[in-house]
Structure formats: structure tokens, C-alpha cells
Design a protein around this motif. Structure first.
Motif, mmCIF file in Angstrom:
data_model
loop_
_atom_site.group_PDB
_atom_site.id
_atom_site.type_symbol
_atom_site.label_atom_id
_atom_site.label_comp_id
_atom_site.label_asym_id
_atom_site.label_seq_id
_atom_site.Cartn_x
_atom_site.Cartn_y
_atom_site.Cartn_z
ATOM 1 N N GLU A 145 0.821 -1.209 0.000
ATOM 2 C CA GLU A 145 0.000 0.000 0.000
ATOM 3 C C GLU A 145 0.857 1.262 0.000
ATOM 4 O OE1 GLU A 145 0.877 -0.955 4.268
ATOM 5 O OE2 GLU A 145 0.365 -2.081 2.468
ATOM 6 N N ASN A 146 2.181 1.091 0.097
ATOM 7 C CA ASN A 146 3.090 2.236 0.167
ATOM 8 C C ASN A 146 3.881 2.438 -1.120
ATOM 9 O OD1 ASN A 146 2.415 2.818 2.899
ATOM 10 N ND2 ASN A 146 3.792 1.190 3.580
ATOM 11 N N LEU A 147 3.285 2.106 -2.271
ATOM 12 C CA LEU A 147 3.973 2.319 -3.539
ATOM 13 C C LEU A 147 4.248 3.806 -3.720
ATOM 14 C CD1 LEU A 147 2.125 -0.036 -6.078
ATOM 15 C CD2 LEU A 147 4.355 -0.380 -5.014
ATOM 16 N N GLY A 148 5.515 4.133 -3.957
ATOM 17 C CA GLY A 148 5.883 5.532 -4.176
ATOM 18 C C GLY A 148 5.937 5.860 -5.657
ATOM 19 N N SER A 149 6.337 7.078 -5.951
ATOM 20 C CA SER A 149 6.405 7.506 -7.356
ATOM 21 C C SER A 149 7.455 6.719 -8.133
ATOM 22 C CB SER A 149 6.705 9.003 -7.430
ATOM 23 O OG SER A 149 7.931 9.281 -6.754
ATOM 24 N N GLU A 150 8.426 6.164 -7.406
ATOM 25 C CA GLU A 150 9.479 5.363 -8.046
ATOM 26 C C GLU A 150 9.028 3.922 -8.310
ATOM 27 O OE1 GLU A 150 9.813 4.650 -3.677
ATOM 28 O OE2 GLU A 150 9.443 6.396 -4.937
ATOM 29 N N ASP A 151 7.881 3.539 -7.738
ATOM 30 C CA ASP A 151 7.372 2.173 -7.868
ATOM 31 C C ASP A 151 6.241 2.134 -8.891
ATOM 32 O OD1 ASP A 151 9.086 1.496 -5.714
ATOM 33 O OD2 ASP A 151 7.570 2.176 -4.297
ATOM 34 N N SER A 152 5.858 0.923 -9.285
ATOM 35 C CA SER A 152 4.766 0.819 -10.251
ATOM 36 C C SER A 152 4.114 -0.557 -10.194
ATOM 37 C CB SER A 152 5.273 1.088 -11.672
ATOM 38 O OG SER A 152 6.224 0.116 -12.054
ATOM 39 N N GLU A 153 2.916 -0.636 -10.725
ATOM 40 C CA GLU A 153 2.216 -1.903 -10.960
ATOM 41 C C GLU A 153 1.507 -1.741 -12.297
ATOM 42 O OE1 GLU A 153 -0.124 -5.094 -8.293
ATOM 43 O OE2 GLU A 153 -1.122 -3.140 -8.405
ATOM 44 N N LEU A 154 2.111 -2.321 -13.349
ATOM 45 C CA LEU A 154 1.651 -2.050 -14.703
ATOM 46 C C LEU A 154 1.334 -3.329 -15.466
ATOM 47 C CD1 LEU A 154 4.297 0.665 -15.677
ATOM 48 C CD2 LEU A 154 1.892 1.054 -15.070
ATOM 49 N N PRO A 155 0.401 -3.231 -16.428
ATOM 50 C CA PRO A 155 0.092 -4.389 -17.274
ATOM 51 C C PRO A 155 1.287 -4.749 -18.150
ATOM 52 C CG PRO A 155 -1.607 -2.695 -17.445
ATOM 53 C CD PRO A 155 -0.450 -2.077 -16.743
ATOM 54 N N ILE A 156 1.479 -6.026 -18.365
ATOM 55 C CA ILE A 156 2.554 -6.513 -19.239
ATOM 56 C C ILE A 156 2.022 -7.656 -20.102
ATOM 57 C CG2 ILE A 156 4.498 -5.885 -17.734
ATOM 58 C CD1 ILE A 156 4.498 -8.860 -16.769
ATOM 59 N N SER A 157 2.715 -7.907 -21.179
ATOM 60 C CA SER A 157 2.497 -9.148 -21.940
ATOM 61 C C SER A 157 3.665 -10.052 -21.601
ATOM 62 C CB SER A 157 2.430 -8.863 -23.439
ATOM 63 O OG SER A 157 3.626 -8.244 -23.881
ATOM 64 N N PHE A 158 3.372 -11.307 -21.354
ATOM 65 C CA PHE A 158 4.393 -12.244 -20.869
ATOM 66 C C PHE A 158 4.342 -13.533 -21.675
ATOM 67 C CE2 PHE A 158 5.724 -15.887 -18.400
ATOM 68 C CZ PHE A 158 6.911 -15.465 -17.808
ATOM 69 N N SER A 159 5.519 -14.078 -21.966
ATOM 70 C CA SER A 159 5.570 -15.405 -22.589
ATOM 71 C C SER A 159 6.874 -16.095 -22.213
ATOM 72 C CB SER A 159 5.451 -15.307 -24.113
ATOM 73 O OG SER A 159 6.591 -14.682 -24.662
ATOM 74 N N ALA A 160 6.816 -17.414 -22.145
ATOM 75 C CA ALA A 160 7.992 -18.227 -21.825
ATOM 76 C C ALA A 160 7.886 -19.551 -22.564
ATOM 77 C CB ALA A 160 8.087 -18.461 -20.321
ATOM 78 N N THR A 161 9.005 -20.021 -23.060
ATOM 79 C CA THR A 161 9.037 -21.296 -23.782
ATOM 80 C C THR A 161 10.257 -22.099 -23.347
ATOM 81 O OG1 THR A 161 10.251 -20.271 -25.610
ATOM 82 C CG2 THR A 161 7.862 -20.421 -25.826
ATOM 83 N N ILE A 162 10.112 -23.408 -23.418
ATOM 84 C CA ILE A 162 11.244 -24.296 -23.136
ATOM 85 C C ILE A 162 12.149 -24.297 -24.362
ATOM 86 C CG2 ILE A 162 11.943 -26.677 -22.686
ATOM 87 C CD1 ILE A 162 9.276 -27.050 -21.215
ATOM 88 N N ILE A 163 13.439 -24.033 -24.150
ATOM 89 C CA ILE A 163 14.347 -23.992 -25.292
ATOM 90 C C ILE A 163 15.268 -25.200 -25.358
ATOM 91 C CG2 ILE A 163 14.298 -21.503 -25.569
ATOM 92 C CD1 ILE A 163 16.881 -21.308 -24.011
ATOM 93 N N ASN A 164 15.278 -26.009 -24.310
ATOM 94 C CA ASN A 164 15.981 -27.286 -24.427
ATOM 95 C C ASN A 164 15.252 -28.327 -23.620
ATOM 96 O OD1 ASN A 164 16.857 -26.765 -21.710
ATOM 97 N ND2 ASN A 164 18.512 -28.226 -22.053
ATOM 98 N N VAL A 165 15.077 -29.483 -24.202
ATOM 99 C CA VAL A 165 14.465 -30.612 -23.517
ATOM 100 C C VAL A 165 15.569 -31.631 -23.304
ATOM 101 C CG1 VAL A 165 12.746 -32.448 -23.661
ATOM 102 C CG2 VAL A 165 12.259 -30.200 -24.627
ATOM 103 N N PRO A 166 15.746 -32.132 -22.079
ATOM 104 C CA PRO A 166 16.804 -33.117 -21.849
ATOM 105 C C PRO A 166 16.682 -34.268 -22.830
ATOM 106 C CG PRO A 166 15.782 -32.490 -19.793
ATOM 107 C CD PRO A 166 14.957 -31.879 -20.887
ATOM 108 N N GLU A 167 17.827 -34.757 -23.294
ATOM 109 C CA GLU A 167 17.801 -35.904 -24.181
ATOM 110 C C GLU A 167 17.094 -37.047 -23.488
ATOM 111 O OE1 GLU A 167 21.705 -36.853 -25.388
ATOM 112 O OE2 GLU A 167 22.065 -34.911 -26.342
ATOM 113 N N PRO A 168 16.385 -37.884 -24.248
ATOM 114 C CA PRO A 168 15.700 -39.011 -23.608
ATOM 115 C C PRO A 168 16.660 -39.768 -22.709
ATOM 116 C CG PRO A 168 15.169 -38.908 -25.925
ATOM 117 C CD PRO A 168 16.231 -37.870 -25.696
ATOM 118 N N ASN A 169 16.163 -40.121 -21.546
ATOM 119 C CA ASN A 169 17.023 -40.846 -20.604
ATOM 120 C C ASN A 169 17.668 -42.031 -21.291
ATOM 121 O OD1 ASN A 169 16.265 -39.109 -18.641
ATOM 122 N ND2 ASN A 169 14.735 -40.439 -17.738
#
Length: 203
Positions: A145-169
Motif C-alpha cells: 500500500e506504500n507504492l511511491g512515485s518510483e514504484d509501479s504496478e503495470l500491465p505486461i504481456s508475458f511469454s515463456a518457452t522451453i528452449i531445451n528438452v533433456p535428451e531421452p534418458n
């Protein structure tokens, strides 16, 4: 003959030990992810390292983080169950998923080289649910509740993908190796027995 039986047992035990030892090592593997999010005046991107087994809801635990936010280097991952400074009492859970909703309502948190903190999360409470980023900068007054002018809470677009899958055991390969090892010992035993029989015939 007892020595041969002992040799067979030793070879089979060694093969089994190799197999199960490798299974243990394989179970400790991790996944590498690439992530990015952006919003008004925000660009953050980097990589995650997670465990390789999701929970029942399809979420993986983030173990390590690297990257940048607005040119500042990310220096650390916020500990699970704790809030980033300035956003108390909302602890992060550091979970990521390949689901449509990739973050939970607790999200993940990190610190930057500028002494700042950020925590992206999924805001299901919005009229149109989506991702937000809480950003806090020094003087880091405790409490959301004490967010100052230096702080923010803003909408974003987010995405994440796996870029390596361990080789099959390599368990199947190890099973084959163990079977071949045991088979070689058995063939050796058969040859030895055959030679003994031949020697008995000659004598």
C-alpha cells in the motif's frame, strides 16, 4: 565353477548398479526456458532453469534466473514464499507453465543490479484477467500500500518457452548395455564349460 558363478553375479550387479545410478542422475535433470515480457516503459527478458517434472496443474518450479530488465542485469531470484521488498505481504511461488496462463497469482520475483525488484504475476482479479508487474525501487518502503512515485504496478504481456528438452534418458541404452554385459559373461561361461567337457573327453 563357483568362481564363474560369482563372476556372473558380479557382472550383473555392476550392470544393475550402472543402470540405477544413471536413473537417479537422470531424475535430477532440469529444463532451460526463455522468457520475455514488456509493457509501458518495461522490457525484461532472459532465461529460467526449472525442474523437469511439472506439478498436477502443469507448473514447474523456477530454480535459477538470468537476464535483464530495462538494461539492468538480474542478480537473483526471490525466495519462494517471500515477497519482493516493497510488496509485502505477497510472497512469490516462482512457478511457470506452458499452459495458456503461464504464471500464478503469486508469480516470481527477482532483484536487479540497480538495487530494484520486480515481480510479474497473473492478475485474475482484473476485469480482463492478465499479467501485471510490480516494480519497487529504493527507498523500498515496506508494504504494497506504500507504492511511491518510483514504484509501479503495470500491465505486461508475458511469454515463456522451453528452449531445451533433456535428451531421452539413456535408461534403455543402459538396459541394453547391462543385458549385453550379462550375456557376454554367460557366453563366456558356456565356452568355459564346453572346454571343460572337451578336456574330460581327451583325458
Amino acid at each position: 565353477m563357483k568362481n564363474l558363478a560369482l563372476l556372473s553375479a558380479t557382472a550383473i550387479t555392476a550392470s544393475s548398479g550402472l543402470l540405477f545410478g544413471s536413473m537417479e542422475a537422470a531424475s535430477a535433470s532440469t529444463l532451460l526456458w526463455q522468457w520475455i515480457y514488456s509493457g509501458s516503459g518495461i522490457v525484461a527478458k532472459g532465461t529460467f532453469k526449472t525442474n523437469d517434472i511439472p506439478d498436477n496443474l502443469g507448473f514447474y518450479e523456477i530454480l535459477e534466473i538470468a537476464g535483464t530488465r530495462n538494461g539492468e542485469t538480474i542478480t537473483g531470484l526471490q525466495s519462494v514464499g517471500t515477497p519482493i521488498p516493497g510488496n509485502e505481504p505477497f510472497g512469490v511461488d516462482n512457478l511457470i507453465s506452458l499452459n495458456t496462463q503461464q504464471l500464478t497469482g503469486d508469480g516470481f520475483g527477482y532483484s536487479t543490479s540497480g538495487g530494484n525488484y520486480a515481480s510479474p504475476f497473473f492478475a485474475s482479479f482484473l476485469p480482463t484477467p492478465g499479467y501485471l508487474e510490480v516494480f519497487s525501487a529504493p527507498p523500498l518502503t515496506p508494504g504494497f500500500e506504500n507504492l511511491g512515485s518510483e514504484d509501479s504496478e503495470l500491465p505486461i504481456s508475458f511469454s515463456a518457452t522451453i528452449i531445451n528438452v533433456p535428451e531421452p534418458n539413456s535408461i534403455l541404452s543402459l538396459i541394453a548395455l547391462g543385458t549385453l554385459g550379462a550375456g557376454s559373461v554367460l557366453k563366456h561361461n558356456q565356452r568355459f564349460k564346453l572346454k571343460l567337457q572337451q578336456l574330460k573327453k581327451i583325458s
